[in-house]
Enzyme design. Structure first.
Site, PDB file in Angstrom:
ATOM      1  N   GLU A 209       9.579   1.626  10.983  1.00  0.00           N
ATOM      2  CA  GLU A 209      10.598   2.658  10.757  1.00  0.00           C
ATOM      3  C   GLU A 209       9.865   3.981  10.810  1.00  0.00           C
ATOM      4  OE1 GLU A 209      13.570   1.699  10.569  1.00  0.00           O
ATOM      5  OE2 GLU A 209      13.582  -0.334   9.749  1.00  0.00           O
TER       6      GLU A 209
ATOM      7  N   LYS B 165       0.884  -1.180   0.000  1.00  0.00           N
ATOM      8  CA  LYS B 165       0.000   0.000   0.000  1.00  0.00           C
ATOM      9  C   LYS B 165       0.916   1.222   0.000  1.00  0.00           C
ATOM     10  CE  LYS B 165      -1.860   3.053   1.933  1.00  0.00           C
ATOM     11  NZ  LYS B 165      -1.575   4.460   1.516  1.00  0.00           N
TER      12      LYS B 165
ATOM     13  N   CYS C 185      13.986  10.911   6.547  1.00  0.00           N
ATOM     14  CA  CYS C 185      13.800  10.527   7.949  1.00  0.00           C
ATOM     15  C   CYS C 185      15.071  10.755   8.752  1.00  0.00           C
ATOM     16  CB  CYS C 185      13.360   9.074   8.036  1.00  0.00           C
ATOM     17  SG  CYS C 185      14.448   7.965   7.152  1.00  0.00           S
TER      18      CYS C 185
ATOM     19  N   GLU D 273       9.396  16.803  14.458  1.00  0.00           N
ATOM     20  CA  GLU D 273       9.890  16.524  13.109  1.00  0.00           C
ATOM     21  C   GLU D 273       9.161  17.431  12.120  1.00  0.00           C
ATOM     22  OE1 GLU D 273       8.712  12.821  11.154  1.00  0.00           O
ATOM     23  OE2 GLU D 273      10.772  12.595  10.470  1.00  0.00           O
TER      24      GLU D 273
HETATM   25  P1  NAD Z   1       2.376   8.653   7.251  1.00  0.00           P
HETATM   26  O1  NAD Z   1       2.511   7.963   8.549  1.00  0.00           O
HETATM   27  O2  NAD Z   1       1.394   9.757   7.140  1.00  0.00           O
HETATM   28  O3  NAD Z   1       1.990   7.628   6.105  1.00  0.00           O
HETATM   29  C1  NAD Z   1       2.786   6.511   5.786  1.00  0.00           C
HETATM   30  C2  NAD Z   1       1.926   5.436   5.162  1.00  0.00           C
HETATM   31  O4  NAD Z   1       0.998   4.970   6.133  1.00  0.00           O
HETATM   32  C3  NAD Z   1       1.085   5.928   3.971  1.00  0.00           C
HETATM   33  O5  NAD Z   1       1.041   4.910   2.993  1.00  0.00           O
HETATM   34  C4  NAD Z   1      -0.282   6.123   4.603  1.00  0.00           C
HETATM   35  O6  NAD Z   1      -1.337   6.020   3.682  1.00  0.00           O
HETATM   36  C5  NAD Z   1      -0.319   4.987   5.603  1.00  0.00           C
HETATM   37  N1  NAD Z   1      -1.262   5.162   6.720  1.00  0.00           N
HETATM   38  C6  NAD Z   1      -1.673   6.320   7.303  1.00  0.00           C
HETATM   39  N2  NAD Z   1      -2.552   6.050   8.297  1.00  0.00           N
HETATM   40  C7  NAD Z   1      -2.679   4.706   8.361  1.00  0.00           C
HETATM   41  C8  NAD Z   1      -3.438   3.825   9.182  1.00  0.00           C
HETATM   42  N3  NAD Z   1      -4.245   4.264  10.144  1.00  0.00           N
HETATM   43  N4  NAD Z   1      -3.325   2.483   8.981  1.00  0.00           N
HETATM   44  C9  NAD Z   1      -2.496   2.008   8.008  1.00  0.00           C
HETATM   45  N5  NAD Z   1      -1.784   2.797   7.188  1.00  0.00           N
HETATM   46  C10 NAD Z   1      -1.852   4.135   7.365  1.00  0.00           C
HETATM   47  O7  NAD Z   1       3.842   9.134   6.861  1.00  0.00           O
HETATM   48  P2  NAD Z   1       4.258  10.026   5.616  1.00  0.00           P
HETATM   49  O8  NAD Z   1       3.848  11.430   5.897  1.00  0.00           O
HETATM   50  O9  NAD Z   1       3.823   9.349   4.361  1.00  0.00           O
HETATM   51  O10 NAD Z   1       5.856   9.886   5.659  1.00  0.00           O
HETATM   52  C11 NAD Z   1       6.683  10.726   6.371  1.00  0.00           C
HETATM   53  C12 NAD Z   1       7.101  10.062   7.670  1.00  0.00           C
HETATM   54  O11 NAD Z   1       7.790   8.842   7.401  1.00  0.00           O
HETATM   55  C13 NAD Z   1       8.078  10.898   8.475  1.00  0.00           C
HETATM   56  O12 NAD Z   1       7.713  10.861   9.824  1.00  0.00           O
HETATM   57  C14 NAD Z   1       9.409  10.188   8.260  1.00  0.00           C
HETATM   58  O13 NAD Z   1      10.375  10.389   9.254  1.00  0.00           O
HETATM   59  C15 NAD Z   1       8.969   8.774   8.196  1.00  0.00           C
HETATM   60  N6  NAD Z   1       9.990   7.972   7.539  1.00  0.00           N
HETATM   61  C16 NAD Z   1      10.737   7.140   8.305  1.00  0.00           C
HETATM   62  C17 NAD Z   1      11.736   6.378   7.722  1.00  0.00           C
HETATM   63  C18 NAD Z   1      12.574   5.441   8.553  1.00  0.00           C
HETATM   64  O14 NAD Z   1      13.199   4.578   7.969  1.00  0.00           O
HETATM   65  N7  NAD Z   1      12.599   5.576   9.856  1.00  0.00           N
HETATM   66  C19 NAD Z   1      11.973   6.457   6.344  1.00  0.00           C
HETATM   67  C20 NAD Z   1      11.193   7.335   5.602  1.00  0.00           C
HETATM   68  C21 NAD Z   1      10.195   8.077   6.210  1.00  0.00           C
END
Ligand code: NAD
Length: 506
Positions: A267, A192, A301, A399
């Site tokens: 992550e 997804k 991230c 963040e």
């Molecule tokens: P997000 O949490 O908003 O969304 C990530 C994914 O989760 C998307 O596909 C979204 O549709 C899905 N999602 C959202 N709510 C959900 C739910 N209730 N149930 C299941 N899936 C759900 O994050 P984002 O804004 O897309 O990405 C940015 C974030 O990702 C930042 O916090 C960044 O630090 C983090 N990130 C972490 C790493 C790492 O390796 N630690 C790497 C890249 C990004």
């Protein structure tokens, strides 16, 4: 097609190969949502819609999980010899590399990343498949010969259907980071991808077909997190969930996995410190800390988004850093001269902008804090630097995930450590000093999953990747990733008579 899509499509800026509508891929077929629902996909440089994507919900997830379950229970993939999966994974890597130019153009267009920084993504994605392909054939299982008549060995088998949920920053590469080990281990998957950036994920179906991945092994459902993502996490036939995204989303997913006692890999977010001691190579530290927070538009991230600088060099550091930040080229993502492009989406831009406004009263603005001249539409922000930021400031604690950095002075090593560890996150840290003893000891005291000494984030795929505190749960990288997608069964074989207490024999 809406009139806004029409405008974007006729603007002449669309890279080739953009589908008219992005669809799900289930059981080897491209399909629309059961409900027929779609959402608009925006160009971050204009915020105009340029295509639509199928918006999945529980009904689409049911179909995708059923396809993945059938492929797992009756198909060849989990039963294939590792050597054979290895060959297919290398063919996936070949197919990814063959699409390098298209992928870079799509990724830059969809995410707003500068084209020069989008270019490496295909090679890194391909490398993820090659690495896990090689690892799975080199993998050894433990075996113990027990004196006195027993042989114990570990039998590995894939866990089942894996739910992979990914964010919008470097989306294709992060998808490959999950697909590589999941497929190498013999799991079948439902991916997804993030709703802001569905474009490059639409390449996977063709790549999997070209490589000879059997139908049903790879499935993709697009849509929002609250609908498609939520249904995937909660589906009873999904055995494990690998998630990358925000910490708060991770908490929700954690709760939703509890009922099914599912395996989880998380992550999450970061607010990583770069600690610059007075004896550091200042030129190198400035180059690296600029790159560390402004590359990938600051949407990374592991961004070093808090810079802690020892007092004797603080003023010089701030002046030189701000001057360089001011000269960073902000421009259209497709322009090869661009160093910082457009932020991914207007919603995210509004969030980042809120922090910029807050920062103006929390710290001292020394660069940026406004739109670049001449870029009146789209999600553009000049690289923004705040100095003298106290630990309790929101721009120190939260963040931001954009081209915004907070600089804070320190007077002693204990104070530097307190500042470094004084946030809820613990993903990465960067330490700058010529004193290696101090560097090692400081690195070992920082609360973070990864530390770089005198470097920005350059990583070998064998090393553990992951965060502590609110930045994650579980480590990936090398065999750790394969372990997550694999059950390890201990088989105990007796090689002679086993001593048995003879109940009921007296
Ligand atoms: P997000 O949490 O908003 O969304 C990530 C994914 O989760 C998307 O596909 C979204 O549709 C899905 N999602 C959202 N709510 C959900 C739910 N209730 N149930 C299941 N899936 C759900 O994050 P984002 O804004 O897309 O990405 C940015 C974030 O990702 C930042 O916090 C960044 O630090 C983090 N990130 C972490 C790493 C790492 O390796 N630690 C790497 C890249 C990004």
């Amino acid at each position: 097609m809406t009139s806004s899509e029409d405008t974007a499509r006729t603007a002449g800026s669309l890279p080739p190969g953009i589908p008219d509508g992005i669809r799900h891929y289930i059981g080897g077929r491209h399909v629309d949502s059961v409900s027929g629902a779609t959402f608009e996909v925006l160009d971050p440089a204009t915020n105009r819609a340029y295509t639509t994507a199928a918006s999945g919900d529980a009904a689409d997830i049911d179909l995708a999980v059923a396809a993945a379950k059938e492929a797992f229970e009756t198909g060849p993939w989990p039963r294939m010899r590792a050597r054979e999966r290895h060959r297919i994974l290398h063919r996936i890597a070949d197919a990814v590399e063959a699409r390098e130019d298209d992928l870079a153009a799509m990724e830059s267009f969809d995410t707003g990343l500068p084209i020069t920084q989008a270019r490496g993504q295909a090679r890194r994605a391909a490398e993820n498949f090659r690495f896990f392909a090689d690892l799975v054939v080199a993998q050894r299982s433990d075996a113990f010969e027990v004196p006195g008549g027993q042989l114990n060995y570990v039998h590995r088998r894939p866990v089942g259907v894996a739910g992979l949920i990914t964010p919008w920053n470097t989306p294709f590469m992060l998808e490959s980071w999950k697909l590589g080990p999941a497929l190498a281990s013999g799991c079948t998957v439902v991916l997804k991808p993030a709703e802001f950036t569905p474009l490059s994920a639409s390449l996977w179906a063709g790549i999997m077909e070209e490589a000879g991945v059997p139908d049903g092994v790879f499935n993709l459902v697009g849509g929002y997190g609250e609908t498609a993502g939520d249904a995937l996490v909660k589906h009873p036939d999904v055995s494990l969930v690998s998630f990358t995204g925000e910490s708060s989303t991770g908490q929700t997913i954690f709760r939703n996995c509890a009922d099914g006692l599912k395996g989880m890999s998380m992550e999450l977010g970061g607010k990583s410190p770069a600690i610059v001691f007075a004896d550091a190579d200042l030129d190198a530290a400035i180059d690296s800390t600029l790159f560390g927070v402004f590359s990938l538009n600051g949407e990374r991230c592991t961004a070093g988004s808090r810079i802690l600088v020892e007092r004797p060099i603080y003023d010089e550091f701030v002046a030189r850093y701000a001057e360089r930040a001011d000269r960073i080229v902000v421009g259209h993502p497709q322009d090869p001269a661009t160093e910082v492009g457009a932020l991914v989406h207007p919603e995210h831009f509004a969030k980042v902008w809120g922090f910029v406004e807050a920062g103006k009263s929390e710290g001292r603005l020394v660069a940026g804090g406004c739109r670049p001249e001449g870029l009146e539409e789209g999600n553009y922000l000049r690289p923004t630097v705040f100095a003298d930021v106290p630990m309790e400031a929101s721009i120190f604690q939260e963040e931001i995930f954009g081209p915004v950095v907070a600089i804070t002075p320190f007077d002693s090593e204990p104070e530097a450590l307190e500042l470094a560890n004084g946030v809820r996150y613990g993903l990465a840290a960067y330490v700058w000093t010529r004193d290696l003893e101090r560097g090692h000891l400081f690195a070992q005291s920082v609360e973070s999953g990864m530390v770089w000494l005198n470097s920005h984030n350059v990583r070998d795929l064998r090393t553990p990747f992951g965060g502590v505190k609110a930045s994650g749960l579980g480590q990936e990288g090398g065999y750790r990733s394969l372990d997550f997608y694999t059950e390890q069964q201990a088989v105990h074989v007796s090689l002679g008579p086993v001593h048995t207490a003879r109940f009921g024999a007296r």
